[in-house]
Structure formats: structure tokens, C-alpha cells
Design an enzyme around this catalytic site. Structure first.
Site, mmCIF file in Angstrom:
data_model
loop_
_atom_site.group_PDB
_atom_site.id
_atom_site.type_symbol
_atom_site.label_atom_id
_atom_site.label_comp_id
_atom_site.label_asym_id
_atom_site.label_seq_id
_atom_site.Cartn_x
_atom_site.Cartn_y
_atom_site.Cartn_z
ATOM 1 N N HIS A 122 1.554 3.279 -2.293
ATOM 2 C CA HIS A 122 1.070 4.413 -2.793
ATOM 3 C C HIS A 122 0.090 5.197 -2.085
ATOM 4 O O HIS A 122 -0.284 6.465 -2.018
ATOM 5 C CB HIS A 122 0.392 4.071 -4.163
ATOM 6 N N TYR A 123 -0.740 4.514 -1.239
ATOM 7 C CA TYR A 123 -1.631 5.190 -0.157
ATOM 8 C C TYR A 123 -0.957 5.822 1.036
ATOM 9 O O TYR A 123 -1.371 6.907 1.271
ATOM 10 C CB TYR A 123 -2.344 3.799 0.249
ATOM 11 N N LEU A 124 -0.085 5.052 1.358
ATOM 12 C CA LEU A 124 0.795 5.915 2.493
ATOM 13 C C LEU A 124 1.780 7.088 1.966
ATOM 14 O O LEU A 124 1.798 8.079 2.886
ATOM 15 C CB LEU A 124 1.912 5.000 3.054
ATOM 16 N N ILE A 142 0.826 -1.234 -0.040
ATOM 17 C CA ILE A 142 0.007 0.026 -0.063
ATOM 18 C C ILE A 142 0.832 1.178 -0.072
ATOM 19 O O ILE A 142 0.506 2.236 0.499
ATOM 20 C CB ILE A 142 -0.730 0.058 1.210
ATOM 21 N N LYS A 185 -1.110 9.718 1.751
ATOM 22 C CA LYS A 185 -1.363 10.156 3.218
ATOM 23 C C LYS A 185 -0.096 11.176 3.562
ATOM 24 O O LYS A 185 -0.457 12.116 4.401
ATOM 25 C CB LYS A 185 -1.660 9.027 4.085
#
Length: 212
Positions: A124-126, A122, A129
Site C-alpha cells: 500500500h505504501y509503494l 508494504i 509512492k
């Protein structure tokens, strides 16, 4: 205080509506679909406003004192939607809050954003964020950034582990406990300008927040 909850139909945010009411706030739920309104009012929203993070949403900030950003693209979408919601949507919300004179901004972020390169699945998500969090820190808003670990659906126990960066991540955290934290930090001055991670633990939420 009049609090706008962005992403109000999300799993953590739905709990947050009632927790804000318990704290004595007036709650505005920002939703994309008007059909969600009645249910969210039952959950604790005093009013709802239909707005889309992928479009213009200035009207949602009218007469608002504080914002809780709890929107997320979800685990079943691709990186493109993560960029549009978790990064660009958050940045636009921060900028809109500044422009509209909103002073208080609480960000629901994620554990792991200190160093997204430690995660492959994940990342790309972190990254999204982290960049949103960094943008908030550079703003003129009075912010608090809450970074929970993996989320579960068990009933809140109101005991957590809270540190600036938790080194031993051998636990998850209940969504309802995250919601309690989000609602309580809105007025807690010792959390202003602070970023912290939370997991299930043994310290009451009140004591954990008081220790910041």
C-alpha cells in the site's frame, strides 16, 4: 535558491536542512507543530512555516523557488494515513507548486515503486509512492525523483550506488547520504526530469550524480 522542505521534522529531512545550507540555499522548514521550530532552526533552517498536508498549505509556498517533498506517514501508521500523506499530500503539494509558480520539485520516494506488486508487507505504501511519482512526472514541474532503499542511521560516507533501477538489492543506505543527494540535486541540471534509485555503494555522491 529558497527551498521549502515539506516534512522537515522527518529523519531524512532533518539532515537535509543542514545539507541545503552547505549548498548555499535559503531553507524553509514546513512543520505541523510550532514547538519543533527552534530545533529545526538549529539544524539549519533559516525559517519555519506551520502548515498541515491534511489541510490548506498554500501559504507555505510564498516566494519559494524549489520544493523538497520528504513527508511520510511513517511505518507505524495504517494505510489510511499513508493515502492522506504519502499520496494525497504529495499530489496536493505538486499541484500547489504548479499553481504558485514554483518550478523545481524534488521528491523523496522509495525503492520498490517500479512494481509495488512485488511487495506484500508494504504494498500500500509503494502504491501510494508510485502514484505520487507518476503525478509529478505528468506535471509541468522540473522534477527529480530520488528512490532510496532501506534506511539506516549511520554517519554518511558519501559513497553510493546509483542506477535507474537497481537489480541486486543487497544493501541499505544511510539517511544522511540520502539527504546529501537531495540537497545536491536541487541545482544539478543533469538530474532534471530523472528518476533513480540509491543504495550504499563505492562511488562518490558527486561522481554518481554526474553519471546520470
Amino acid at each position: 535558491m529558497k527551498v521549502l522542505v515539506i516534512g522537515a521534522n522527518g529523519q531524512v529531512a532533518r539532515h537535509t536542512l543542514s545539507k541545503l545550507k552547505e549548498e548555499g540555499h535559503q531553507v524553509v522548514a514546513m512543520i505541523r507543530d510550532s514547538s519543533q521550530a527552534d530545533e529545526l532552526v538549529k539544524l539549519g533552517a533559516d525559517e519555519t512555516v506551520v502548515a498541515d498536508l491534511e489541510a490548506s498549505f498554500d501559504h507555505a509556498f510564498d516566494h519559494v523557488d524549489a520544493v523538497i517533498f520528504a513527508a511520510g506517514s511513517g511505518g507505524h501508521t495504517g494505510a489510511d494515513k499513508t493515502i492522506l500523506i504519502d499520496l494525497w499530500g504529495a499530489i496536493k503539494a505538486i499541484d500547489t507548486a504548479e499553481r504558485m509558480g514554483v518550478k523545481r520539485f524534488v521528491m523523496l520516494s522509495s525503492m520498490g515503486t517500479v512494481d509495488p506488486d512485488k511487495s506484500d508487507r508494504i504494498r500500500h505504501y509503494l502504491v501510494a509512492k508510485k502514484l505520487a511519482d507518476d503525478h509529478l512526472k505528468r506535471s509541468n514541474l522540473t522534477y527529480t525523483i530520488v528512490r532510496p532503499g532501506s534506511l539506516t542511521n549511520e554517519q554518511a560516507e558519501q559513497v553510493i550506488k546509483l542506477e535507474e533501477e537497481i537489480q541486486i538489492r543487497d544493501n541499505a543506505i544511510k539517511r544522511e547520504d540520502v539527504a546529501i543527494v537531495l540537497a545536491r540535486v536541487v541545482n544539478l541540471e543533469n538530474t532534471f526530469g530523472k528518476t533513480f534509485e540509491i543504495l550504499n555503494g563505492k562511488t562518490t555522491i558527486n561522481d554518481a550524480l554526474a553519471s546520470i
